[in-house]
Design a protein around this motif. Structure first.
Motif, short mmCIF file in Angstrom:
data_model
loop_
_atom_site.label_atom_id
_atom_site.label_comp_id
_atom_site.label_asym_id
_atom_site.label_seq_id
_atom_site.Cartn_x
_atom_site.Cartn_y
_atom_site.Cartn_z
N GLU A 335 0.80 -1.21 0.00
CA GLU A 335 0.00 0.00 0.00
C GLU A 335 0.84 1.27 0.00
N GLY A 336 2.14 1.13 -0.21
CA GLY A 336 2.99 2.31 -0.27
C GLY A 336 3.44 2.82 1.08
N TYR A 337 3.31 2.00 2.14
CA TYR A 337 3.85 2.37 3.44
C TYR A 337 5.28 1.87 3.57
N VAL A 338 6.09 2.66 4.25
CA VAL A 338 7.43 2.23 4.64
C VAL A 338 7.43 2.07 6.15
N HIS A 339 7.83 0.88 6.60
CA HIS A 339 7.81 0.56 8.02
C HIS A 339 9.24 0.53 8.56
N PHE A 340 9.42 1.06 9.77
CA PHE A 340 10.72 1.07 10.41
C PHE A 340 10.66 0.19 11.65
N LEU A 341 11.45 -0.88 11.63
CA LEU A 341 11.52 -1.83 12.74
C LEU A 341 12.82 -1.64 13.49
N SER A 342 12.78 -1.95 14.78
CA SER A 342 14.00 -1.91 15.56
C SER A 342 14.99 -2.94 15.02
N ARG A 343 16.20 -2.50 14.78
CA ARG A 343 17.24 -3.41 14.30
C ARG A 343 17.58 -4.46 15.36
N GLU A 344 17.38 -4.13 16.63
CA GLU A 344 17.80 -5.01 17.71
C GLU A 344 16.78 -6.08 18.06
N ASP A 345 15.45 -5.74 18.02
CA ASP A 345 14.47 -6.73 18.43
C ASP A 345 13.27 -6.85 17.49
N GLY A 346 13.23 -6.07 16.40
CA GLY A 346 12.20 -6.20 15.40
C GLY A 346 10.90 -5.48 15.69
N THR A 347 10.79 -4.77 16.79
CA THR A 347 9.58 -4.03 17.10
C THR A 347 9.31 -2.95 16.05
N VAL A 348 8.04 -2.84 15.59
CA VAL A 348 7.69 -1.79 14.65
C VAL A 348 7.67 -0.46 15.40
N LEU A 349 8.53 0.46 14.99
CA LEU A 349 8.69 1.72 15.70
C LEU A 349 8.10 2.91 14.96
N GLY A 350 7.92 2.80 13.67
CA GLY A 350 7.40 3.94 12.92
C GLY A 350 7.03 3.55 11.51
N ARG A 351 6.30 4.44 10.86
CA ARG A 351 5.95 4.22 9.45
C ARG A 351 5.67 5.56 8.81
N VAL A 352 5.78 5.58 7.49
CA VAL A 352 5.43 6.76 6.72
C VAL A 352 4.79 6.29 5.42
#
Length: 385
Positions: A335-352
């Motif tokens: 859907e054109g979202y970019v998701h930012f996950l924590s590099r250390e534990d994979g938690t989704v931290l942000g999106r745009v």
């Protein structure tokens, strides 16, 4: 069958005689039973922002990957447009028009002086750093992935599983090598990467082929994974996307197979773990990242392959290849979202949301920005504060 990067290329048409629909041969048809996971609200979420956006034409059924060289981003579309953008600002530096529709691109030399794309009917076209066409040759079959470009050579892998090298100066054929193609393969833009005096080519049946740049002599040909199963469909195990070189490691993933890293010089396996992806891997100093076909994002230790984490919150969102970006891992979705996950534990931290349809192309890093291109032609540079 729905047009997507997961369409199966049928090299023996007789195999499908009597089938009422090609969807029965699509290994991803099971996804039709599930909708994409709903996105959870992020509180507060990391401050991701769009630094610049640019619009080029649509990609159609193919995938066009942005390329970075000489502080510029090179992009292309299915209608034959090729553009050079300033990587920091997105400002258009030049636009060129190929003589035909395109199916693959963009490949760029490290110095940005050679730009290569693949035409819809197998033409290989090479331009100079200012957008002027230098030469064009006819390849043996369709070109599905971006050419690999060195300072003196341009290399393509065609649909008939032939790897061919051309002289960068005039397009004269330098060498070629061809391998047998299995009855079924993924139409997934199998990639090439130049490093260490070799070109490393993704192959069907889970294999990686290393060839000397100068003469095409095989350095090694090794399996990352072995095809398994009773049917040809179950045995599809192609290397997905382009292998990634990081220091002395060559890392890759296959569909219905494994993810792993090999020794760059010898091809000796360092480690491998079960995995399945059709979009390729991301690699950094510590981890190898995979987006699998079910939408899970996984991290494996680059040394030894131990599982570090797995996030399934983006299930069936048809993720792009992941990319390591500072303290984050970034992936695009359908859907054109970019998701930012924590590099250390994979938690989704942000999106745009960048809009412009699905993100299938592998992203690239450009300084402090990460750049994505959508199937509808939106090119966006994103930064996280």
């Amino acid at each position: 069958m729905r047009a997507s990067r997961t369409i199966i290329a049928l090299s023996v048409l007789a195999m499908v005689a009597g089938c009422s629909t090609l969807n029965k041969l699509n290994p991803f048809a099971k996804e039709d039973k599930f909708g994409p996971a709903k996105l959870e609200e992020l509180k507060p979420g990391v401050p991701a922002r769009i630094v610049w956006k640019h619009s080029i034409g649509k990609a159609g059924v193919n995938v066009f990957t942005p390329a970075l060289a000489d502080n510029s981003v090179f992009v292309a579309d299915a209608d034959g447009n090729i553009e050079r953008l300033d990587a920091a600002t997105g400002k258009l530096q030049w636009r060129s028009k190929a003589k035909s529709d395109l199916a693959a691109g963009v490949g760029v030399s490290p110095d940005g002086k050679l730009v290569a794309v693949g035409g819809l009917k197998g033409q290989l076209m090479v331009f100079d750093g200012s957008g002027k066409l230098l030469w064009q040759v006819q390849a043996s079959s369709e070109i599905l992935s971006a050419p690999a470009v060195g300072n003196d050579v341009v290399i393509v892998r065609t649909g008939d599983n032939k790897v061919t090298a051309y002289e960068a100066a005039d397009g004269k054929k330098r060498w070629f090598i061809q391998r047998v193609t299995p009855p079924l393969t993924l139409r997934n833009s199998p990639g090439l990467v130049i490093a260490n005096g070799n070109v490393y080519a993704a192959q069907p049946a889970g294999r990686i082929l290393a060839l000397a740049l100068g003469n095409g002599v095989p350095r090694f040909e090794v399996p990352l994974s072995e095809p398994r199963g009773a049917t040809e469909l179950e045995r599809v195990s192609d290397i997905s996307g382009a292998p990634v070189v990081y220091e002395n490691d060559l890392c890759a993933v296959s569909y219905q197979g494994k993810v792993g890293c090999l020794d760059l010089g010898t091809g000796v396996a360092r480690w491998s773990k079960p995995a399945s992806s059709d979009v390729g891997v991301g690699v950094d100093q510590r981890f190898v990242f995979v987006s699998d076909e079910k939408g899970a994002v996984q991290a494996f230790a680059r040394e030894g392959g131990a599982s570090a984490w797995k996030n399934e919150k983006l299930a069936y969102r048809r993720l792009s290849a992941p990319i390591s970006y500072g303290r984050f891992v970034a992936v695009g979705d359908l859907e054109g979202y970019v998701h930012f996950l924590s590099r250390e534990d994979g938690t989704v931290l942000g999106r745009v949301a960048i809009g412009g349809g699905a993100i299938k192309a592998a992203p690239v890093l450009a300084g402090s920005n990460v750049i994505f291109q959508t199937q509808n032609g939106t090119v966006a540079a994103i930064a996280v504060e």
